[in-house]
Each structure stands twice: as C-alpha cells, then as structure tokens.
Write a protein that holds these residues in place. Sequence first.
Motif, mmCIF file in Angstrom:
data_model
loop_
_atom_site.group_PDB
_atom_site.id
_atom_site.type_symbol
_atom_site.label_atom_id
_atom_site.label_comp_id
_atom_site.label_asym_id
_atom_site.label_seq_id
_atom_site.Cartn_x
_atom_site.Cartn_y
_atom_site.Cartn_z
ATOM 1 N N GLN A 285 0.827 -1.204 0.000
ATOM 2 C CA GLN A 285 0.000 0.000 0.000
ATOM 3 C C GLN A 285 0.864 1.259 0.000
ATOM 4 O O GLN A 285 0.586 2.220 -0.741
ATOM 5 C CB GLN A 285 -0.930 -0.011 1.210
ATOM 6 C CG GLN A 285 -2.048 -1.041 1.115
ATOM 7 C CD GLN A 285 -2.891 -1.098 2.380
ATOM 8 O OE1 GLN A 285 -2.475 -0.688 3.466
ATOM 9 N NE2 GLN A 285 -4.113 -1.625 2.244
ATOM 10 N N LEU A 286 1.915 1.276 0.827
ATOM 11 C CA LEU A 286 2.797 2.445 0.894
ATOM 12 C C LEU A 286 3.540 2.633 -0.422
ATOM 13 O O LEU A 286 3.685 3.766 -0.913
ATOM 14 C CB LEU A 286 3.792 2.280 2.041
ATOM 15 C CG LEU A 286 3.213 2.405 3.453
ATOM 16 C CD1 LEU A 286 4.210 1.910 4.484
ATOM 17 C CD2 LEU A 286 2.815 3.851 3.746
ATOM 18 N N LYS A 287 4.020 1.542 -1.007
ATOM 19 C CA LYS A 287 4.733 1.615 -2.291
ATOM 20 C C LYS A 287 3.813 2.137 -3.387
ATOM 21 O O LYS A 287 4.184 3.024 -4.170
ATOM 22 C CB LYS A 287 5.276 0.231 -2.641
ATOM 23 C CG LYS A 287 6.033 0.136 -3.966
ATOM 24 C CD LYS A 287 6.646 -1.249 -4.099
ATOM 25 C CE LYS A 287 7.333 -1.440 -5.445
ATOM 26 N NZ LYS A 287 6.379 -1.574 -6.547
ATOM 27 N N ASP A 288 2.601 1.589 -3.458
ATOM 28 C CA ASP A 288 1.650 2.035 -4.483
ATOM 29 C C ASP A 288 1.300 3.508 -4.310
ATOM 30 O O ASP A 288 1.199 4.260 -5.290
ATOM 31 C CB ASP A 288 0.376 1.186 -4.414
ATOM 32 C CG ASP A 288 0.599 -0.248 -4.878
ATOM 33 O OD1 ASP A 288 1.661 -0.522 -5.482
ATOM 34 O OD2 ASP A 288 -0.287 -1.096 -4.632
ATOM 35 N N GLU A 289 1.108 3.910 -3.066
ATOM 36 C CA GLU A 289 0.775 5.310 -2.755
ATOM 37 C C GLU A 289 1.873 6.257 -3.255
ATOM 38 O O GLU A 289 1.592 7.287 -3.880
ATOM 39 C CB GLU A 289 0.598 5.418 -1.241
ATOM 40 C CG GLU A 289 0.500 6.807 -0.666
ATOM 41 C CD GLU A 289 0.586 6.743 0.853
ATOM 42 O OE1 GLU A 289 1.586 7.268 1.414
ATOM 43 O OE2 GLU A 289 -0.310 6.161 1.484
ATOM 44 N N PHE A 290 3.132 5.895 -3.000
ATOM 45 C CA PHE A 290 4.261 6.743 -3.404
ATOM 46 C C PHE A 290 4.404 6.761 -4.917
ATOM 47 O O PHE A 290 4.678 7.815 -5.512
ATOM 48 C CB PHE A 290 5.539 6.205 -2.748
ATOM 49 C CG PHE A 290 6.715 7.128 -2.836
ATOM 50 C CD1 PHE A 290 6.655 8.416 -2.316
ATOM 51 C CD2 PHE A 290 7.909 6.711 -3.411
ATOM 52 C CE1 PHE A 290 7.755 9.269 -2.366
ATOM 53 C CE2 PHE A 290 9.012 7.552 -3.476
ATOM 54 C CZ PHE A 290 8.930 8.837 -2.954
ATOM 55 N N GLU A 291 4.210 5.629 -5.565
ATOM 56 C CA GLU A 291 4.385 5.551 -7.006
ATOM 57 C C GLU A 291 3.281 6.291 -7.751
ATOM 58 O O GLU A 291 3.522 6.842 -8.835
ATOM 59 C CB GLU A 291 4.459 4.082 -7.431
ATOM 60 C CG GLU A 291 5.751 3.428 -6.949
ATOM 61 C CD GLU A 291 5.840 1.950 -7.267
ATOM 62 O OE1 GLU A 291 4.825 1.379 -7.727
ATOM 63 O OE2 GLU A 291 6.924 1.367 -7.068
ATOM 64 N N VAL A 292 2.085 6.339 -7.187
ATOM 65 C CA VAL A 292 1.015 7.139 -7.783
ATOM 66 C C VAL A 292 1.378 8.619 -7.711
ATOM 67 O O VAL A 292 1.164 9.383 -8.663
ATOM 68 C CB VAL A 292 -0.332 6.867 -7.077
ATOM 69 C CG1 VAL A 292 -1.369 7.913 -7.468
ATOM 70 C CG2 VAL A 292 -0.842 5.477 -7.424
#
Length: 456
Positions: A285-292
Amino acid sequence: SILLIVTALGIIFVHVQSKSEIDSHRRDLLAESQKYAELPAPSMESCSLDVSFSGDILTASSEIQLKNAQGSPAESLLLTLNPGFQVSRVTSGNGTLDFVREGHLILIQPEDPLASGETIDLRIDYAGTPIEAYCYADIDDNNLRIPSRLGIYNVPKKYIFLSEKFVHLTPESGWYPRAGIPLSHRFPGAVDNDYCQYVLIVRLPGGLTAVSQGLPDVQQSGDDKTYSFRPATPLPQISLTVGPFEERALKVEEVEYKLFTLPGHDYYTQYLDALTEDLPKTITQLKDEFEVTLGLDYPFEQLALVEVPLHFFSHKRLWSAADETVQPQIAFLPEMGTLCSGADFASMSRRMQRRGRFMGRGGAEITPAQIQTSLFTRFVRGNLLGSQPASGGFRDTTLSSVTESDVETEYNLMPNYFTFTSTLASVRWPVLHSALESWLQDRISATSFRFYRSGG
C-alpha cells in the motif's frame, strides 16, 4: 607551569597547522580538476571490482571498459580516484600502460589514440587508505569543519569508515575509479552520470556482512566469505558497507526488502511484533501510494535499509536531490534511528494505547495490530517517502533541541525512482535534470501537506 603553557601552545599550533594543510589540500584538488575540466571524459561502460581489507588498508583491482564517446580520437583517458590510494599499475590486454597521477586524477596513455566510438579494457590495481580531505572539496571550509550539533552534544562529521570491524564507503569517498573529474567539481556545468554495469567481489573474514547494490551470491570457505554483487541493471554509482550486521529480509511481489542492523539495536521489534501478518500488505500500500504520487515505478530488485554510525554526515548539493544517505537500492539510517522521524516507537505506542483505551469506552478499541501498522506507516512516510510531516522523534531531553539546521537528515527514496535511473544531460540547459528532480519533490511535498491537513 611554563612547560604546560608551551605544551598547550604546541598542541594549538599543530591543530591549526593541520586544518590549514587540509584546507590547502582541498583547494589543490579543485585546482587540479579545473586544469582538466575541458578535457573530454571517456564513458565508463562496465566496472568489475575485486576488494579485500586489512585493517584500514583497502586493496583492489578494477577491470573497467571505457568508451570514447567524443567525435575525435582520445590521446589520453582521465579517471578519478581518492588520492589516498596508490596505483601500482595500469594494464590493457597483455601490456602495461603509462599513466600520470596528479592528486586524485589518473591520466592514462593508451598505446594508440582511442578512435571515436571505440572501447578499451583496462585493469587498475591500487591499495591504501582513502583520505577524507578528498570528500566535499566544493563545500566551504567552515561548513565542513563545524561539528554536527545534537542537542547538548557536538558530533564530529565523518565521511569515510574503514577499519577491521566496520567499513562504509559511498561514491563521495572516491573508493573506486570513475571517469572524468568528480561530479561536484563540474558544477555549475553539466553533471550527468555514466550508467555502468557494475560487478563487485568482496572478500571478508567471518562475522562480517557486506551490503552493496544487487542481490549477493555468498560463498563460504572456512570462516572466510566471498560476496559477489551483480546488479541487474546499469547504475550511475555503487557503495559498500561492511559490518557485524543482523539481517532481516522479506520479499513482497518482485522486490526483496532487507534491514541490516548492528547487534543489540533491534529495540523496534517488540513494538512491531503484531504487524508480521499484515506487513506485506502494508508495504504494498505504501509503495503504491508513493508511485502514484511520482507517476513512476520502483525499478530495482531490492531495497535495503542499513544502520550506519550516527556521525556519518552527508552534505547537500544544489545540483542534485540525492545525497550520500541514499544510494541506488539502499538507504543509510543513523544508529538506533536517532535522527529519524517516528523512531521513538515506545512513547508513540504508549500514546496510541491511551488514545485507544479512550476510544474503546464508546466503541471498538484500537487493536495492537492497528497501532503497530500506524507506527510503521508513520515511520516510512516520514523518513523514506517524505509524504508525512516529521513527528515522533526520540524524547531524550538531551536531544530535544535538535533542529533541522543542526543536522541535515534526508532518506527520501525519490532518487531511486528518477535520479539513479535516468539522466537529462544538456550543455545548453545544465540544470534540466535538477529541475525535474525539484518538480518531483514538489509533488511529494504536496502529498505531505495533504496528510498534515487531514491528520494522517
């Protein structure tokens, strides 16, 4: 009493003279670089390093491939290496090449001029102890010399660690040959990087672990170990850290996440022990949030967090968002997370538990897993992603006056998404790459502001 006064004056004289010599040496380094600033640098296509240690002596052989990317033949090839290293020989094929050493610069004479587009394979053997005066020659003397201030403590700045028990070498230390003059000596000119295929072999005694770019292959022979690092993609730079680390690893989707801490420094485990089952989901979730936010995907096979001494210091540069605390695939965090936002898990956990008991009076109580997920999320967002305002630092009263002006801490992973994966080089617009870095940082800052407004 006269003897004491004379002794004190002698110590002061030696100290002042030593500082003067260091300042003079730093000026000489810059002057030597400027002397060759107009000489076109070769492009480094590959670099294979074989490294071993004996006390504070590093011994290495470097097999590199250089390419003449200029439009005319190159009669000499310019490389940079920390002047504390003595180069014993330079060879190509079966022949020994002549070279000239001027401080940190190595000027190599190929047997024949290197034609445009042609490559040459070299082997450079060197050994010695890198000197810290080489580091940050572009930073003013006073800023370099003044110790960091942590509350009531003055902590000397250190840039190189090389001993039997601990090694920490980042690109700033000049621990391996690189093409041309140092990047910092080129500014405000273009500071584009070579993307090079690296291989690193490290030979160590038992009890030590090596950390570098790429997933290692480890071969054991008795008590000794040999680490082979082969990053899957070309990189602009590599680092090497060696210590008696305790390693923890977790693979989530395609990325291997690793944590390297020093013995006895695992205080955080008791505050995150209920998070184990949900950790992969939280990381995703944190990785996806940052990549968005960035509009970019993480490009590497691993991400390692490595504990380094508190007095390891990294100066910021105008021309790059990256500094020495973040390298490709790696972030270096200070001992026990002392300077990290949200690292005081004990006090933050107690505060959240009190809040949970209060909320439980009128409904569902906050579970330990929820508390620990919040602790982990705040730490990652506050330090590695830069998407949450700083909070939850250690509540030691002796460190309570630490301010941003005292110690520059930056562990943001953004350079792993852009700075270390691409370069925009332009003679006409030398700051183009830096401008795009700043734009991405602004996007992260906007996210941080939203978290602040929403209380997240």
